[in-house]
Motif scaffolding. Structure first.
Motif, PDB file in Angstrom:
ATOM      1  N   LYS A   1       0.836  -1.205   0.000  1.00  0.00           N
ATOM      2  CA  LYS A   1       0.000   0.000   0.000  1.00  0.00           C
ATOM      3  C   LYS A   1       0.863   1.244   0.000  1.00  0.00           C
ATOM      4  O   LYS A   1       1.803   1.353   0.798  1.00  0.00           O
ATOM      5  N   ARG A   2       0.520   2.191  -0.850  1.00  0.00           N
ATOM      6  CA  ARG A   2       1.151   3.505  -0.809  1.00  0.00           C
ATOM      7  C   ARG A   2       0.054   4.524  -0.521  1.00  0.00           C
ATOM      8  O   ARG A   2      -0.964   4.582  -1.220  1.00  0.00           O
TER       9      ARG A   2
ATOM     10  N   TRP B   1       5.025   4.763   1.353  1.00  0.00           N
ATOM     11  CA  TRP B   1       4.679   3.343   1.394  1.00  0.00           C
ATOM     12  C   TRP B   1       4.372   2.979   2.834  1.00  0.00           C
ATOM     13  O   TRP B   1       5.084   3.385   3.757  1.00  0.00           O
ATOM     14  N   VAL B   2       3.315   2.221   3.019  1.00  0.00           N
ATOM     15  CA  VAL B   2       2.906   1.815   4.362  1.00  0.00           C
ATOM     16  C   VAL B   2       3.905   0.783   4.893  1.00  0.00           C
ATOM     17  O   VAL B   2       4.291  -0.134   4.178  1.00  0.00           O
ATOM     18  N   ASP B   3       4.343   0.960   6.145  1.00  0.00           N
ATOM     19  CA  ASP B   3       5.245  -0.007   6.783  1.00  0.00           C
ATOM     20  C   ASP B   3       4.453  -1.207   7.274  1.00  0.00           C
ATOM     21  O   ASP B   3       3.313  -1.071   7.720  1.00  0.00           O
TER      22      ASP B   3
END
Lengths: 153, 87
Positions: free
Chosen positions: A127-128, A138-140
């Motif tokens: 996911k960004r 960008w999702v961690d």
């Protein structure tokens, strides 16, 4: 037995349940999970105005297929559907649909939780998030997701 | 000449390398993912930046999750990506 799709378009939850149960009288319980886009990113100062889902084409279907096979080994499932969207999405929109059907509720509910927990840690999606202030990130990966997945091991 | 390998990059690895995929001949002596990462990281600044923080890079060989010790052979498809965040 499992119906797996990766697509850009939205899904129709009622139609998917109808397709899973069509012509069957052995199903006694159906579990369903729908993941949607939230506007409040974890810890981010700015609101999320959009999200882009990237996948590893080909590997995603294989990975989800293996997760569905694992669910079918652990619970007496009579059907299962996993639909994951990719591409640009806005807050409030659907991301993922998981449906698991069995003759009784416990297997249907547990298998549904298992499918989404494993999908979050074992299927190649990223996911960004786009923020209202113009930034994006960008999702961690979250440790909480690993913990949720590991409770099934 | 042996079959080339296909290397795919996703999410921020793709952005740092600058391409989504590339084909290359498997270099002499490179037989594992770890050796391939060392080889790629030494190619140029973009690849070096992508592999700089190795702990956050995950991989797949022929679309199966793999690790640094996994074998890489001519004709293989190797994907590099961050920890997954779908669902």
């Amino acid at each position: 037995m499992s119906h797996i799709k990766v697509q850009t378009e939205d899904f129709d939850i009622g139609a998917e349940i109808a397709a899973l149960t069509a012509g069957r009288t052995d199903i006694g319980g159906i579990g369903c999970f729908i993941g949607t886009v939230r506007a409040d990113a974890n810890g981010a100062a700015s609101a999320v105005i959009g999200m882009t889902l990237e996948q590893y084409p080909g590997m995603t279907e294989r990975a989800i297929g293996k997760i569905a096979d694992e669910a079918a080994e652990r619970w007496p499932l009579l059907g299962c559907t996993v639909i994951h969207r990719v591409g640009p999405l806005r807050p409030g929109e659907n991301i993922v649909l998981v449906i698991a059907a069995s003759s009784h509720r416990q297997a249907a509910l547990d298998a549904t939780a298992f499918l989404i927990d494993w999908l979050k840690t074992k299927a190649p999606f990223w996911k960004r998030e786009d923020f209202a202030d113009g930034n994006g990130a960008w999702v961690d990966a979250r440790e909480a997701d690993d913990a949720a997945a590991s409770r099934w091991s | 000449m042996s079959e080339p390998i296909r290397v795919l990059y996703f999410a921020w690895l793709r952005e740092r390398v600058g391409v989504a995929q590339e084909e290359l001949a498997l270099p002499e002596g490179v037989g594992t993912v770890a050796a391939l990462v060392d080889y790629l990281a030494a190619r140029d600044a973009r690849h070096a930046a992508a592999f700089r923080d190795g702990r956050t890079v995950r991989c797949a060989v022929n679309q199966e999750f793999a690790d640094l010790s996994s074998a890489v052979q001519p004709g293989d498809e190797v994907g590099f990506f961050p920890p997954v965040t779908g669902g």
